[in-house]
Design a protein around this motif. Structure first.
Motif, PDB file in Angstrom:
ATOM      1  N   SER A 179      24.609 -30.262 -40.802  1.00 38.81           N
ATOM      2  CA  SER A 179      25.194 -29.069 -41.438  1.00 38.81           C
ATOM      3  C   SER A 179      24.272 -28.486 -42.470  1.00 38.81           C
ATOM      4  O   SER A 179      24.266 -27.485 -42.731  1.00 38.81           O
ATOM      5  CB  SER A 179      26.508 -29.587 -42.038  1.00 38.81           C
ATOM      6  OG  SER A 179      27.179 -28.601 -42.704  1.00 38.81           O
ATOM      7  N   ALA A 180      23.607 -29.360 -43.521  1.00 36.44           N
ATOM      8  CA  ALA A 180      22.945 -28.963 -44.678  1.00 36.44           C
ATOM      9  C   ALA A 180      21.522 -28.169 -43.823  1.00 36.44           C
ATOM     10  O   ALA A 180      20.954 -27.062 -44.460  1.00 36.44           O
ATOM     11  CB  ALA A 180      22.309 -30.323 -45.416  1.00 36.44           C
TER      12      ALA A 180
ATOM     13  N   THR B  58      32.614 -29.868 -40.966  1.00 32.97           N
ATOM     14  CA  THR B  58      33.334 -28.644 -41.657  1.00 32.97           C
ATOM     15  C   THR B  58      33.031 -27.383 -40.950  1.00 32.97           C
ATOM     16  O   THR B  58      32.200 -27.169 -40.183  1.00 32.97           O
ATOM     17  CB  THR B  58      32.819 -28.360 -43.038  1.00 32.97           C
ATOM     18  OG1 THR B  58      31.163 -28.078 -42.877  1.00 32.97           O
ATOM     19  CG2 THR B  58      33.029 -29.592 -43.856  1.00 32.97           C
TER      20      THR B  58
ATOM     21  N   ARG C  70      26.823 -34.436 -41.295  1.00 32.12           N
ATOM     22  CA  ARG C  70      26.371 -33.899 -42.990  1.00 32.12           C
ATOM     23  C   ARG C  70      24.931 -33.403 -42.875  1.00 32.12           C
ATOM     24  O   ARG C  70      24.410 -32.420 -43.455  1.00 32.12           O
ATOM     25  CB  ARG C  70      26.610 -34.916 -43.787  1.00 32.12           C
ATOM     26  CG  ARG C  70      28.171 -35.372 -44.258  1.00 32.12           C
ATOM     27  CD  ARG C  70      28.292 -36.081 -45.292  1.00 32.12           C
ATOM     28  NE  ARG C  70      27.909 -37.429 -45.214  1.00 32.12           N
ATOM     29  CZ  ARG C  70      28.429 -38.249 -44.488  1.00 32.12           C
ATOM     30  NH1 ARG C  70      29.952 -37.984 -44.259  1.00 32.12           N
ATOM     31  NH2 ARG C  70      28.226 -39.625 -44.267  1.00 32.12           N
TER      32      ARG C  70
ATOM     33  N   ASP D  54      20.212 -21.384 -41.034  1.00 31.10           N
ATOM     34  CA  ASP D  54      20.711 -20.167 -40.627  1.00 31.10           C
ATOM     35  C   ASP D  54      20.506 -19.753 -39.214  1.00 31.10           C
ATOM     36  O   ASP D  54      20.562 -18.470 -39.014  1.00 31.10           O
ATOM     37  CB  ASP D  54      20.891 -19.094 -41.602  1.00 31.10           C
ATOM     38  CG  ASP D  54      21.953 -18.103 -41.527  1.00 31.10           C
ATOM     39  OD1 ASP D  54      23.157 -18.525 -40.876  1.00 31.10           O
ATOM     40  OD2 ASP D  54      21.959 -16.942 -41.480  1.00 31.10           O
TER      41      ASP D  54
ATOM     42  N   SER E  73      25.281 -14.825 -38.901  1.00 32.53           N
ATOM     43  CA  SER E  73      26.264 -14.970 -40.010  1.00 32.53           C
ATOM     44  C   SER E  73      27.937 -15.235 -39.226  1.00 32.53           C
ATOM     45  O   SER E  73      28.721 -15.155 -40.006  1.00 32.53           O
ATOM     46  CB  SER E  73      26.416 -13.466 -40.435  1.00 32.53           C
ATOM     47  OG  SER E  73      26.529 -12.504 -39.613  1.00 32.53           O
TER      48      SER E  73
ATOM     49  N   HIS F 201      31.970 -23.588 -40.627  1.00 33.89           N
ATOM     50  CA  HIS F 201      31.219 -22.507 -41.345  1.00 33.89           C
ATOM     51  C   HIS F 201      31.593 -21.253 -41.341  1.00 33.89           C
ATOM     52  O   HIS F 201      31.573 -20.603 -39.891  1.00 33.89           O
ATOM     53  CB  HIS F 201      29.796 -22.603 -40.754  1.00 33.89           C
ATOM     54  CG  HIS F 201      29.071 -24.049 -41.044  1.00 33.89           C
ATOM     55  ND1 HIS F 201      28.639 -24.370 -42.127  1.00 33.89           N
ATOM     56  CD2 HIS F 201      29.246 -25.226 -40.603  1.00 33.89           C
ATOM     57  CE1 HIS F 201      28.198 -25.584 -42.220  1.00 33.89           C
ATOM     58  NE2 HIS F 201      28.701 -26.177 -41.106  1.00 33.89           N
ATOM     59  N   ASP F 202      32.251 -20.616 -42.227  1.00 34.01           N
ATOM     60  CA  ASP F 202      32.646 -19.231 -42.059  1.00 34.01           C
ATOM     61  C   ASP F 202      32.032 -18.302 -43.374  1.00 34.01           C
ATOM     62  O   ASP F 202      32.643 -18.610 -44.430  1.00 34.01           O
ATOM     63  CB  ASP F 202      34.396 -19.325 -42.197  1.00 34.01           C
ATOM     64  CG  ASP F 202      34.983 -18.070 -41.964  1.00 34.01           C
ATOM     65  OD1 ASP F 202      34.088 -17.026 -41.633  1.00 34.01           O
ATOM     66  OD2 ASP F 202      36.070 -17.976 -41.720  1.00 34.01           O
ATOM     67  N   GLU F 203      31.324 -17.430 -42.845  1.00 40.21           N
ATOM     68  CA  GLU F 203      30.565 -16.744 -43.964  1.00 40.21           C
ATOM     69  C   GLU F 203      31.581 -15.433 -43.920  1.00 40.21           C
ATOM     70  O   GLU F 203      31.213 -14.605 -45.082  1.00 40.21           O
ATOM     71  CB  GLU F 203      29.051 -16.433 -43.521  1.00 40.21           C
ATOM     72  CG  GLU F 203      28.599 -17.839 -43.671  1.00 40.21           C
ATOM     73  CD  GLU F 203      27.105 -17.531 -43.491  1.00 40.21           C
ATOM     74  OE1 GLU F 203      26.546 -16.398 -43.709  1.00 40.21           O
ATOM     75  OE2 GLU F 203      26.382 -18.569 -43.235  1.00 40.21           O
TER      76      GLU F 203
ATOM     77  N   LEU G  64      21.274 -26.367 -40.958  1.00 38.31           N
ATOM     78  CA  LEU G  64      22.020 -25.329 -40.350  1.00 38.31           C
ATOM     79  C   LEU G  64      22.304 -24.379 -41.355  1.00 38.31           C
ATOM     80  O   LEU G  64      21.887 -23.024 -41.383  1.00 38.31           O
ATOM     81  CB  LEU G  64      23.236 -25.537 -39.485  1.00 38.31           C
ATOM     82  CG  LEU G  64      23.126 -26.339 -38.189  1.00 38.31           C
ATOM     83  CD1 LEU G  64      24.284 -26.867 -37.677  1.00 38.31           C
ATOM     84  CD2 LEU G  64      22.309 -25.307 -37.095  1.00 38.31           C
ATOM     85  N   ASP G  65      22.641 -24.916 -42.494  1.00 38.10           N
ATOM     86  CA  ASP G  65      23.047 -23.840 -43.829  1.00 38.10           C
ATOM     87  C   ASP G  65      21.755 -23.332 -44.232  1.00 38.10           C
ATOM     88  O   ASP G  65      21.564 -22.074 -44.696  1.00 38.10           O
ATOM     89  CB  ASP G  65      23.887 -24.533 -44.859  1.00 38.10           C
ATOM     90  CG  ASP G  65      25.276 -24.843 -44.470  1.00 38.10           C
ATOM     91  OD1 ASP G  65      25.772 -24.472 -43.401  1.00 38.10           O
ATOM     92  OD2 ASP G  65      25.830 -25.644 -45.022  1.00 38.10           O
ATOM     93  N   ALA G  66      20.769 -24.278 -44.366  1.00 39.52           N
ATOM     94  CA  ALA G  66      19.617 -23.761 -44.954  1.00 39.52           C
ATOM     95  C   ALA G  66      18.777 -22.899 -44.020  1.00 39.52           C
ATOM     96  O   ALA G  66      18.126 -21.777 -44.541  1.00 39.52           O
ATOM     97  CB  ALA G  66      18.762 -25.274 -45.288  1.00 39.52           C
TER      98      ALA G  66
END
Length: 188
Positions: free
Chosen positions: A61-62, A179, A58, A68, A72, A181-183, A64-66
């Motif tokens: 993941s956070a 999860t 978790r 990037d 994409s 990650h699919d943008e 990596l999302d922040a």
């Protein structure tokens, strides 16, 4: 993925792993169809519990999302502990295997299977099983003599005090897949 991208991922993720008292053992990105799999392998002297993998997943993941760093393209984050058959390459790997049976390939002298008794800065103290009723013997092997090493799987391993992680910790059982990650949600 290029080395600089792996280095960037390592720079982002390693501090989060270390905050939790874990070692980042391996970081790989592999193609899997239209996606990529970011595999993060962690370990510690006490082994890695499934809950720790899930919590770390978790947090990673956070981050990596922040930040990037994966771009994409869609990817799957996988946080796991090393399997029992992974190679022993660092002093800490040997330290975690004290009490276990190890298989060594020596640069000179062939193969050796023995119980790992202790580890220090220079090498290993081993107990080589006796053959045909003979008593076991002790042997010293320096790190420089070792070409390859891994833990031998034992189904009826003798239990000794300070014998590494408790059963059920670490290894493939401590695996958590996070999860996807699919943008680009345009896939059918």
């Amino acid at each position: 993925m290029s080395t600089t991208q792996i280095d960037r991922l390592r720079g982002l993720l390693e501090p989060l792993v270390a905050e939790r008292g874990l070692d980042l053992e391996e970081l790989t990105v592999t193609p899997a169809g239209k996606r990529r799999v970011l595999r993060v392998v962690v370990d510690s002297d006490e082994g890695v519990q499934l809950d720790a993998c899930a919590e770390l997943s978790r947090a990673l993941s956070a981050a990596l999302d922040a930040d990037d760093p994966m771009g994409s393209a869609p990817y799957v984050l996988e946080v796991t502990s090393p399997g029992a058959d992974r190679p022993l390459t660092e002093q800490r790997h040997y330290r975690r295997a004290v009490g276990r049976l190890v298989a060594l390939r020596l640069h000179e002298g062939g193969d050796l299977t023995a119980r790992l008794l202790s580890v220090d800065e220079e090498g290993l103290d081993l107990e080589v099983p006796g053959v045909k009723g003979r008593k076991p013997t002790r042997r010293r092997v320096e790190f420089a003599q070792i070409a390859r090493a891994r833990v031998e799987i034992e189904f009826n391993r003798p239990k000794a005090s300070g014998d590494g992680p408790a059963e059920g910790t670490g290894g493939p059982a401590a695996h958590h897949q996070d999860t996807e990650h699919d943008e680009n949600e345009e896939e059918a």
